[in-house]
Design an enzyme around this catalytic site. Structure first.
Site, PDB file in Angstrom:
ATOM      1  N   CYS A 113       0.823  -1.225   0.000  1.00  0.00           N
ATOM      2  CA  CYS A 113       0.000   0.000   0.000  1.00  0.00           C
ATOM      3  C   CYS A 113       0.848   1.262   0.000  1.00  0.00           C
ATOM      4  O   CYS A 113       0.385   2.320  -0.415  1.00  0.00           O
ATOM      5  CB  CYS A 113      -0.936   0.017   1.197  1.00  0.00           C
ATOM      6  SG  CYS A 113      -2.002  -1.429   1.249  1.00  0.00           S
ATOM      7  N   HIS A 173      -3.769   6.858   1.280  1.00  0.00           N
ATOM      8  CA  HIS A 173      -4.036   5.548   0.698  1.00  0.00           C
ATOM      9  C   HIS A 173      -5.449   5.160   1.121  1.00  0.00           C
ATOM     10  O   HIS A 173      -5.804   5.285   2.302  1.00  0.00           O
ATOM     11  CB  HIS A 173      -3.005   4.536   1.204  1.00  0.00           C
ATOM     12  CG  HIS A 173      -3.479   3.119   1.095  1.00  0.00           C
ATOM     13  ND1 HIS A 173      -3.923   2.590  -0.096  1.00  0.00           N
ATOM     14  CD2 HIS A 173      -3.615   2.140   2.020  1.00  0.00           C
ATOM     15  CE1 HIS A 173      -4.305   1.337   0.110  1.00  0.00           C
ATOM     16  NE2 HIS A 173      -4.132   1.043   1.378  1.00  0.00           N
ATOM     17  N   ASN A 206     -10.298  -0.935  -1.838  1.00  0.00           N
ATOM     18  CA  ASN A 206      -8.876  -0.693  -1.557  1.00  0.00           C
ATOM     19  C   ASN A 206      -8.064  -1.268  -2.724  1.00  0.00           C
ATOM     20  O   ASN A 206      -8.054  -2.473  -2.943  1.00  0.00           O
ATOM     21  CB  ASN A 206      -8.537  -1.395  -0.236  1.00  0.00           C
ATOM     22  CG  ASN A 206      -7.090  -1.217   0.186  1.00  0.00           C
ATOM     23  OD1 ASN A 206      -6.205  -1.001  -0.641  1.00  0.00           O
ATOM     24  ND2 ASN A 206      -6.837  -1.342   1.481  1.00  0.00           N
TER      25      ASN A 206
HETATM   26  N1  ACO Z   1     -19.118  -9.952   6.148  1.00  0.00           N
HETATM   27  C1  ACO Z   1     -19.832 -10.210   7.248  1.00  0.00           C
HETATM   28  N2  ACO Z   1     -19.278 -10.597   8.407  1.00  0.00           N
HETATM   29  C2  ACO Z   1     -17.953 -10.679   8.460  1.00  0.00           C
HETATM   30  C3  ACO Z   1     -17.140 -10.431   7.356  1.00  0.00           C
HETATM   31  C4  ACO Z   1     -17.771 -10.056   6.165  1.00  0.00           C
HETATM   32  N3  ACO Z   1     -17.097  -9.768   5.056  1.00  0.00           N
HETATM   33  N4  ACO Z   1     -15.854 -10.601   7.712  1.00  0.00           N
HETATM   34  C5  ACO Z   1     -15.848 -10.944   8.993  1.00  0.00           C
HETATM   35  N5  ACO Z   1     -17.127 -11.012   9.463  1.00  0.00           N
HETATM   36  C6  ACO Z   1     -17.583 -11.346  10.798  1.00  0.00           C
HETATM   37  C7  ACO Z   1     -16.559 -12.093  11.609  1.00  0.00           C
HETATM   38  O1  ACO Z   1     -16.587 -13.456  11.321  1.00  0.00           O
HETATM   39  C8  ACO Z   1     -16.991 -11.781  13.024  1.00  0.00           C
HETATM   40  O2  ACO Z   1     -18.079 -12.597  13.356  1.00  0.00           O
HETATM   41  P1  ACO Z   1     -18.240 -13.195  14.850  1.00  0.00           P
HETATM   42  O3  ACO Z   1     -18.369 -11.982  15.734  1.00  0.00           O
HETATM   43  O4  ACO Z   1     -19.472 -14.011  14.750  1.00  0.00           O
HETATM   44  O5  ACO Z   1     -16.987 -13.957  15.112  1.00  0.00           O
HETATM   45  C9  ACO Z   1     -17.518 -10.361  12.922  1.00  0.00           C
HETATM   46  O6  ACO Z   1     -17.820 -10.146  11.534  1.00  0.00           O
HETATM   47  C10 ACO Z   1     -16.513  -9.322  13.384  1.00  0.00           C
HETATM   48  O7  ACO Z   1     -15.224  -9.689  12.834  1.00  0.00           O
HETATM   49  P2  ACO Z   1     -13.967  -8.840  13.074  1.00  0.00           P
HETATM   50  O8  ACO Z   1     -12.836  -9.390  12.307  1.00  0.00           O
HETATM   51  O9  ACO Z   1     -13.807  -8.639  14.559  1.00  0.00           O
HETATM   52  O10 ACO Z   1     -14.446  -7.518  12.385  1.00  0.00           O
HETATM   53  P3  ACO Z   1     -14.045  -6.064  12.685  1.00  0.00           P
HETATM   54  O11 ACO Z   1     -15.175  -5.381  13.324  1.00  0.00           O
HETATM   55  O12 ACO Z   1     -12.695  -5.959  13.306  1.00  0.00           O
HETATM   56  O13 ACO Z   1     -13.933  -5.545  11.194  1.00  0.00           O
HETATM   57  C11 ACO Z   1     -12.225  -5.039   9.590  1.00  0.00           C
HETATM   58  C12 ACO Z   1     -12.985  -6.125  10.289  1.00  0.00           C
HETATM   59  C13 ACO Z   1     -13.199  -4.255   8.714  1.00  0.00           C
HETATM   60  C14 ACO Z   1     -11.175  -5.665   8.717  1.00  0.00           C
HETATM   61  C15 ACO Z   1     -11.632  -4.117  10.679  1.00  0.00           C
HETATM   62  O14 ACO Z   1     -10.833  -4.848  11.563  1.00  0.00           O
HETATM   63  C16 ACO Z   1     -10.836  -3.036  10.084  1.00  0.00           C
HETATM   64  O15 ACO Z   1     -11.371  -2.036   9.680  1.00  0.00           O
HETATM   65  N6  ACO Z   1      -9.503  -3.238  10.074  1.00  0.00           N
HETATM   66  C17 ACO Z   1      -8.579  -2.359   9.407  1.00  0.00           C
HETATM   67  C18 ACO Z   1      -7.898  -3.150   8.383  1.00  0.00           C
HETATM   68  C19 ACO Z   1      -8.241  -2.732   7.018  1.00  0.00           C
HETATM   69  O16 ACO Z   1      -8.991  -1.821   6.743  1.00  0.00           O
HETATM   70  N7  ACO Z   1      -7.616  -3.394   6.116  1.00  0.00           N
HETATM   71  C20 ACO Z   1      -7.744  -3.100   4.761  1.00  0.00           C
HETATM   72  C21 ACO Z   1      -6.696  -2.228   4.410  1.00  0.00           C
HETATM   73  S1  ACO Z   1      -5.117  -2.880   4.644  1.00  0.00           S
HETATM   74  C22 ACO Z   1      -4.288  -1.610   4.162  1.00  0.00           C
HETATM   75  O17 ACO Z   1      -4.555  -1.089   3.132  1.00  0.00           O
HETATM   76  C23 ACO Z   1      -3.335  -1.077   5.055  1.00  0.00           C
END
Ligand code: ACO
Length: 332
Positions: free
Chosen positions: A114, A259, A289
């Protein structure tokens, strides 16, 4: 003194629009979950046989060249940032070099995910300032839709990423009022495995096996919450570093192009720096992204929409796998 400036820019995204509702048909997810967690509503997926990382980079480069009033023969060097090259080797830079009528110029691939575009811009800035080259093409291009698995197993990653390309021409100038002011690069390899794609790699005798595929180890792995935590710290840090290096303040900024990692991350950065809505650009809603392509796509769009004008102070900032993070401060 010789300085470097962005003299032309362009982007290309594949025509195939994939909405969150399309993804709902492929995996257990929902438009509401995706929009709430990331801001993304749709993204583009490449068309096999039409788009490749190199060909999308070439389309974006043609537009950047056109806008700079240059032809491929005028370019002295190519810097190509991607995590998804057409081949394991050679890199995408040489494939771009053969697609347009460039001379037999050097082509360097950058592997900082990224942050790749800002790293690439920094490389171009140094080559220009030393007088080695006059016109350098810096490209970010990604095909990620086929790295991810469009299934329940791959859903945490698959809903976030898209395909596309952006390119800029970096050109030598003697005008100190329109140029790249400084670039700032960082890495913290201890977190490499928090956001990575392990296989196929060179660590194992068998680069690929059915076990690897069965266990899903050929898919990218992301510790989402850890990535979030580090990103919201590093983005503001590296923007402030660029401002301080130039004796400038947040109030001096006209536009921040981050980014496009995740709208929640961007919103957090905006809040932390107390930036008004019109001083930070987001288009992740439409493209997802796109990793190394996200900044040149966003920069081109912001410029085309009249949100960046001559004399503006523009900060590009990136954070991603590695971890790597970087910024570039530009006087437009
Ligand atoms: N759709 C529906 N449910 C989902 C999905 C999906 N695509 N993916 C995961 N879940 C579920 C999980 O299984 C979990 O279910 P559970 O509670 O029954 O176990 C629940 O949703 C929550 O999962 P988490 O992984 O805890 O989700 P979180 O709220 O942390 O959101 C996310 C995930 C969006 C990735 C968040 O952590 C985030 O914003 N992280 C930042 C990372 C990021 O944005 N990365 C992309 C860019 S990387 C880069 O460019 C630097």
């Amino acid at each position: 003194m010789i300085y470097a400036r962005i003299a032309g820019l362009g982007f290309y995204v594949p025509e195939n629009v994939i909405t969150n509702h399309d993804l709902e048909q492929l995996m257990d997810t929902s438009d509401e979950w995706i929009v709430e967690r990331s801001g993304i509503r749709e993204r583009r997926f490449f068309t096999e046989g039409k788009d490749t990382v190199a060909s999308m980079g070439a389309r974006a480069s043609e537009l950047a060249l056109q806008q700079a009033n240059l032809t491929p023969e005028d370019i002295d060097f190519i810097v190509f940032s991607t995590l998804s090259p057409d081949y394991n080797f050679p890199g995408a830079g040489v494939l771009l070099q053969r697609m347009l009528p460039f001379k037999e110029i050097g082509a360097l691939d950058v592997r900082t995910q990224c942050s790749g575009f800002v790293y690439g811009l920094s490389i171009a800035d140094q080559y220009i300032k030393t007088g080695m080259y006059k016109n350098i093409l810096v490209v970010g291009s990604e095909v990620q839709s086929n790295i991810m698995e469009l299934s329940d197993r791959g859903r945490n990653f698959a809903v976030l990423f898209g395909d596309g390309a952006g390119a800029v021409v970096v050109q030598a100038t003697e005008d100190p009022t329109r140029r790249i002011l400084s670039t700032h690069l960082h890495a913290q390899g201890e977190h490499a495995e928090m956001l990575y794609l392990e296989h196929p790699g060179s660590r194992l005798k068998d680069r690929m096996s059915t076990t690897i595929v069965e266990e899903g180890k050929h898919l990218p792995h992301m510790e989402g919450q850890a990535v979030f935590k580090h990103a919201v710290r590093r983005f503001p840090e590296v923007i402030l570093e660029a401002l301080e290096a130039n004796n400038l303040t947040i109030e001096d900024l006209d536009m921040v192009i981050p980014h496009q990692a995740n709208l929640r991350i961007t919103n957090y950065v905006q809040q932390k720096l107390a930036l008004p809505d019109d001083k930070i650009y987001s288009n992740i809603q439409r493209y997802g992204n796109t990793t190394a392509a996200s900044i040149p796509i966003a920069l081109t769009e912001a410029w085309q929409n009249g949100k960046i004008n001559q004399g503006d102070l523009v900060c590009l900032a990136a954070f991603g796998s590695g971890f790597t993070w970087a910024s570039a401060l530009l006087r437009w």
